[in-house]
Design a protein around this motif. Structure first.
Motif, short mmCIF file in Angstrom:
data_model
loop_
_atom_site.label_atom_id
_atom_site.label_comp_id
_atom_site.label_asym_id
_atom_site.label_seq_id
_atom_site.Cartn_x
_atom_site.Cartn_y
_atom_site.Cartn_z
N ILE A 68 6.40 8.29 4.12
CA ILE A 68 5.44 7.52 5.06
C ILE A 68 4.04 7.83 4.50
O ILE A 68 3.39 6.72 4.38
N ASP A 69 3.54 8.75 4.03
CA ASP A 69 2.37 9.06 3.55
C ASP A 69 2.12 8.53 2.31
O ASP A 69 1.01 7.74 2.06
N LEU A 70 3.25 8.19 1.61
CA LEU A 70 2.95 7.59 0.05
C LEU A 70 2.89 5.96 0.38
O LEU A 70 1.97 5.48 -0.29
N VAL A 71 3.43 5.66 1.23
CA VAL A 71 3.50 3.98 1.38
C VAL A 71 2.00 3.81 2.34
O VAL A 71 1.53 2.92 1.88
N MET A 72 1.65 4.60 3.14
CA MET A 72 0.75 4.28 3.90
C MET A 72 -0.53 4.43 2.98
O MET A 72 -1.66 3.48 3.07
N SER A 73 -0.63 5.45 2.24
CA SER A 73 -1.85 5.66 1.24
C SER A 73 -1.85 4.26 0.14
O SER A 73 -3.07 3.83 -0.01
N THR A 74 -0.77 4.09 -0.36
CA THR A 74 -0.72 3.27 -1.41
C THR A 74 -0.88 1.76 -0.94
O THR A 74 -1.34 0.83 -1.70
N THR A 98 0.20 -8.33 5.58
CA THR A 98 1.09 -7.62 5.47
C THR A 98 0.62 -6.23 5.15
O THR A 98 1.10 -5.12 5.70
N GLN A 99 -0.54 -6.00 4.49
CA GLN A 99 -1.37 -4.82 4.45
C GLN A 99 -1.57 -4.19 6.14
O GLN A 99 -1.37 -2.94 6.30
N MET A 100 -1.83 -4.96 7.02
CA MET A 100 -2.27 -4.58 8.17
C MET A 100 -0.96 -4.17 8.97
O MET A 100 -1.07 -3.14 9.60
N TYR A 101 0.04 -4.81 8.68
CA TYR A 101 1.47 -4.49 9.15
C TYR A 101 1.69 -3.07 8.82
O TYR A 101 2.34 -2.28 9.36
N PHE A 102 1.56 -2.83 7.35
CA PHE A 102 2.16 -1.70 6.80
C PHE A 102 1.11 -0.46 7.28
O PHE A 102 1.76 0.68 7.61
N VAL A 103 0.04 -0.76 7.36
CA VAL A 103 -0.83 0.39 7.73
C VAL A 103 -0.60 0.68 9.38
O VAL A 103 -0.32 2.10 9.60
N HIS A 104 -0.47 -0.14 10.12
CA HIS A 104 -0.36 0.20 11.75
C HIS A 104 1.10 0.61 11.82
O HIS A 104 1.22 1.60 12.72
#
Length: 308
Positions: A68-74, A98-104
């Motif tokens: 999760i941390d790797l995906v969220m940071s990247t 897409t970035q918004m969805y991944f972040v939240h």
């Protein structure tokens, strides 16, 4: 000048409003934290995979947290560094959503995994003889799937709703990534649902999950106080304290930035943006250190992997 785009197929991220002249300096700690995140979490995943003795519930949850941390940071840091270094402010609307969805979504997933890890520590300390019978592999997999489904169910309506809103203001997002409330300011339609829904979900996830974590650690500390060894109590207090500090760095800045953005508190915009950035950058960099390197089992497993 504020760039505009009549079709709004492209947006522009400003970085950190008011501190554009310091972007090159700000990029240094941000880049270091991202590199530490990549190195630390990737190393954790490799160590846990390579050593069968680490295939325990505690380390399976830690693996979930690392992914999760790797995906969220990247999902945010490369674009953020592109803004800081190359003034690459443009981002397509689809990429922004897409970035918004991944972040939240991954923030909600991280919160759920932190709850699961607190429960794991509670069972390990308060019911050690039943630890492996309670947290079996199917139970761990079900908990991981539940955190994923909760994030999808909560965040999908939010992203879908904002994708349906007409964006008709200057296509400038005063943020360093596509944060929901910042993008919502571009909407000229009725954004009441998105505002209310975002606030409700964030408040529910933050307050409910932090309450469960606090309850777990209260029960853990109560069990620790019954230990006869001062050294054992000191070690347990140190471990619990470090865990709670990292969790506070995740929950407090995130909720503060959201409420300040929602209620337009009289604070400089760069304070709100920095809070929103730090809650996504600091915990992923510190999680491998707090949950991994300080764990004796993982250090022993790393020595076995290296020796082989």
């Amino acid at each position: 000048s504020r760039p505009t785009n009549t079709t709004l197929s492209e947006l522009h991220l400003t970085g950190i409003p008011g501190l554009q002249h310091l972007h090159h300096w700000i990029s240094i700690p941000f880049c270091i934290m991202y590199l530490v995140t990549l190195a630390g979490n990737s190393t954790l995943l490799c160590m846990i995979k390579a050593d069968p003795s680490l295939h325990l519930p505690m380390f399976l949850f830690l693996s979930m947290l690392a992914v999760i941390d790797l995906v969220m940071s990247t999902s945010i840091t490369p674009k953020m560094l592109g803004i800081f270094w190359f003034h690459s402010t443009a981002i397509s609307l689809d990429a922004c959503l897409t970035q918004m969805y991944f972040v939240h979504a991954f923030s909600v997933m991280e919160s759920g995994v932190l709850v699961a890890m607190a429960f794991d520590r509670y069972v390990a300390i308060c019911n050690p003889l039943r630890y492996l019978s309670i947290l079996t592999s199917p139970v761990v997999a079900a908990i991981g799937l539940a955190t994923l489904l909760r994030a999808v169910v909560f965040m999908s309506p939010l992203t879908f709703q904002i994708s349906r809103l007409p964006l008709c203001r200057p296509a400038v997002v005063d943020h360093s990534y596509c944060e929901h409330m910042a993008v919502l300011k571009l909407a000229c339609g009725d954004a009441t649902f998105s505002n209310t829904y975002s606030l409700s979900v964030s408040t529910y996830v933050g307050s409910f999950d932090s309450l469960l974590i606090a309850l777990s650690y209260v029960l853990i500390l109560r069990a620790v106080l019954s230990l006869s060894s001062p050294q054992a109590r000191k070690k347990a207090f140190s471990t619990c304290g470090s865990h709670l500090c990292v969790m506070a760095l995740f929950y407090i800045p995130g909720l503060l930035s959201m409420y300040m953005e929602r209620y337009h508190q009289e604070l400089p915009p760069h304070i709100q943006v920095l809070l929103a950035d730090l809650y996504l950058l600091i915990p992923p960099a510190f999680n491998p250190l707090i949950y991994g390197i300080r764990t004796k089992q993982l250090r022993d497993g790393a020595r076995r992997v290296v020796s082989r």
